[in-house]
Design an enzyme around this catalytic site. Structure first.
Site, short mmCIF file in Angstrom:
data_model
loop_
_atom_site.label_atom_id
_atom_site.label_comp_id
_atom_site.label_asym_id
_atom_site.label_seq_id
_atom_site.Cartn_x
_atom_site.Cartn_y
_atom_site.Cartn_z
N HIS A 43 0.99 -1.07 0.05
CA HIS A 43 0.05 0.05 -0.35
C HIS A 43 0.86 1.12 -0.47
O HIS A 43 2.07 1.07 0.92
CB HIS A 43 -0.64 -0.31 1.39
CG HIS A 43 -1.83 -1.30 1.23
ND1 HIS A 43 -2.98 -1.24 0.01
CD2 HIS A 43 -1.59 -2.19 2.31
CE1 HIS A 43 -3.61 -2.73 0.76
NE2 HIS A 43 -3.08 -3.48 1.89
N ARG A 67 7.32 -5.42 2.35
CA ARG A 67 6.13 -6.71 2.16
C ARG A 67 6.25 -5.76 0.41
O ARG A 67 5.61 -4.72 0.48
CB ARG A 67 5.09 -5.90 3.28
CG ARG A 67 3.67 -6.70 2.12
CD ARG A 67 2.23 -6.79 3.55
NE ARG A 67 1.97 -5.10 3.39
CZ ARG A 67 0.85 -5.05 4.14
NH1 ARG A 67 0.31 -5.50 5.40
NH2 ARG A 67 0.30 -3.51 3.86
N ASP A 81 16.82 -8.21 -4.33
CA ASP A 81 18.20 -7.72 -4.44
C ASP A 81 18.91 -6.52 -4.19
O ASP A 81 19.72 -6.23 -4.17
CB ASP A 81 18.67 -7.82 -6.28
CG ASP A 81 18.37 -9.45 -6.94
OD1 ASP A 81 18.49 -9.89 -5.91
OD2 ASP A 81 18.08 -9.30 -8.06
N GLN A 143 1.70 -13.54 4.82
CA GLN A 143 0.46 -13.44 6.10
C GLN A 143 -0.87 -14.00 6.16
O GLN A 143 -1.36 -14.59 4.73
CB GLN A 143 0.37 -12.17 4.81
CG GLN A 143 0.85 -10.48 5.98
CD GLN A 143 0.06 -9.02 5.47
OE1 GLN A 143 0.75 -9.08 4.61
NE2 GLN A 143 0.05 -9.04 6.74
N GLU A 145 -4.31 -13.44 6.04
CA GLU A 145 -4.95 -12.70 6.79
C GLU A 145 -6.26 -12.46 5.83
O GLU A 145 -6.78 -11.95 5.44
CB GLU A 145 -4.61 -11.38 6.59
CG GLU A 145 -3.60 -11.64 4.51
CD GLU A 145 -3.55 -9.99 4.62
OE1 GLU A 145 -3.31 -8.78 5.52
OE2 GLU A 145 -2.38 -9.75 3.46
N ASP A 171 -7.41 -6.66 6.71
CA ASP A 171 -7.81 -7.77 5.48
C ASP A 171 -8.61 -8.80 6.20
O ASP A 171 -9.91 -9.28 5.77
CB ASP A 171 -6.76 -7.82 4.44
CG ASP A 171 -6.17 -6.78 3.79
OD1 ASP A 171 -7.53 -6.11 2.86
OD2 ASP A 171 -4.75 -6.52 3.86
C1 3PY Z 1 -4.08 -6.38 7.52
O1 3PY Z 1 -4.23 -5.74 8.71
O2 3PY Z 1 -4.48 -6.63 7.11
C2 3PY Z 1 -2.05 -5.99 7.18
O3 3PY Z 1 -1.97 -6.34 6.23
C3 3PY Z 1 -1.61 -5.86 8.14
O4 3PY Z 1 -0.12 -4.84 7.84
MG MG Z 2 -3.04 -6.78 4.72
#
Ligand code: 3PY
Ligand code: MG
Length: 253
Positions: A43, A67, A81, A143, A145, A171
């Protein structure tokens, strides 16, 4: 110490999110004492060139974890890299997606990361050393999420090469039709389930917190690495305190 070495010690790790492309921010936050910085290319406006500048400005024993915008081999190799010590791969919902993330992050024969010469390799001067050690020293954090990822958690956690899990509460709340309501009991239940599975398999688990008030509870429940707040939140909340103090004082007069 590399991020992976820190993760395998018992000490909990504190990070924060860098969302703006100004090296002064990564310099300042690393000087402030965070263990690691979560450089967010998913983001916000950070390009790969910006990210390299952010990494170059980091001081002290503070690790840069990037990320990437998505689980994509091109984005992953570029992030590595430029010298990221680890990756956070968003929205990993299945074992196949976890395997793809690991394959993108590892050089052959384990994975499919292609070989280039860049900052990570000392621009060539440390090439042989870097390619020999990279597969063992780079942290691959996926992640969880999305509720699909929670459903497939056991098979995801069985994938070789997953060094940690970072829960994305926001998310996750969206995937459960509770967008933004991270305190909702069903969202909290899902978070607890992810943590419990990671603890049981001894996979370090991390989490994003907007504010500091839940740090103690998170550490008590076994969360090993935290990203708390964001650069923009620090500016906004610091400014808000001053504005509130001014408003309170000017009402008194
Ligand atoms: C979320 O809360 O979706 C995230 O990715 C936080 O980093
Ligand atoms: Mg997220």
């Amino acid at each position: 110490m590399t991020f992976l070495e820190k993760l395998s010690s018992n000490r909990p790790l504190l990070g924060t999110i860098v969302s703006l492309p100004y090296p002064e921010l990564s310099e300042l936050l690393s000087m402030a004492g965070f263990d690691w910085l979560f450089i967010d290319m998913e983001h916000g406006p950070i390009s790969i060139k910006d990210a390299q500048r952010l990494l170059q400005a980091i001081k002290n024993d503070c690790n840069a974890i990037i990320r990437v915008a998505e689980n994509n081999p091109i984005l992953i190799k570029q992030a590595l890299d430029i010298g990221a010590q680890g990756l956070i791969i968003p929205l990993v919902n299945s074992a196949d997606e976890a395997r793809r993330a690991v394959a993108s992050a590892k050089y052959p024969p384990i994975g499919k990361r292609s070989v280039g010469i860049a900052r990570a390799h000392g621009y060539g001067s440390q090439f042989a050393d870097y390619i020999q050690k990279a597969n063992e020293t780079i942290a691959v954090i996926i992640q969880i999420e999305h509720e699909e990822g929670v459903r497939n958690l056991d098979e995801i956690l069985a994938v070789d090469g997953v060094d940690g899990v970072f829960i994305g509460p926001y998310d996750l709340s969206g995937s459960m039709n509770k967008l933004g309501d991270v305190a909702d009991p069903a969202v909290q239940d899902a978070i607890r389930a992810v943590k419990a599975a990671c603890l049981q398999k001894e996979i370090p688990v991390g989490l994003f917190l907007q504010q500091a008030d839940r740090i103690e509870a998170e550490l008590a429940s076994g969360t090993r690495f935290l990203a708390v707040g964001t650069d923009t939140f620090f500016v906004w909340s610091g400014a808000q305190k001053i504005i509130d103090a001014f408003n309170a004082a000017s009402q008194v007069r």
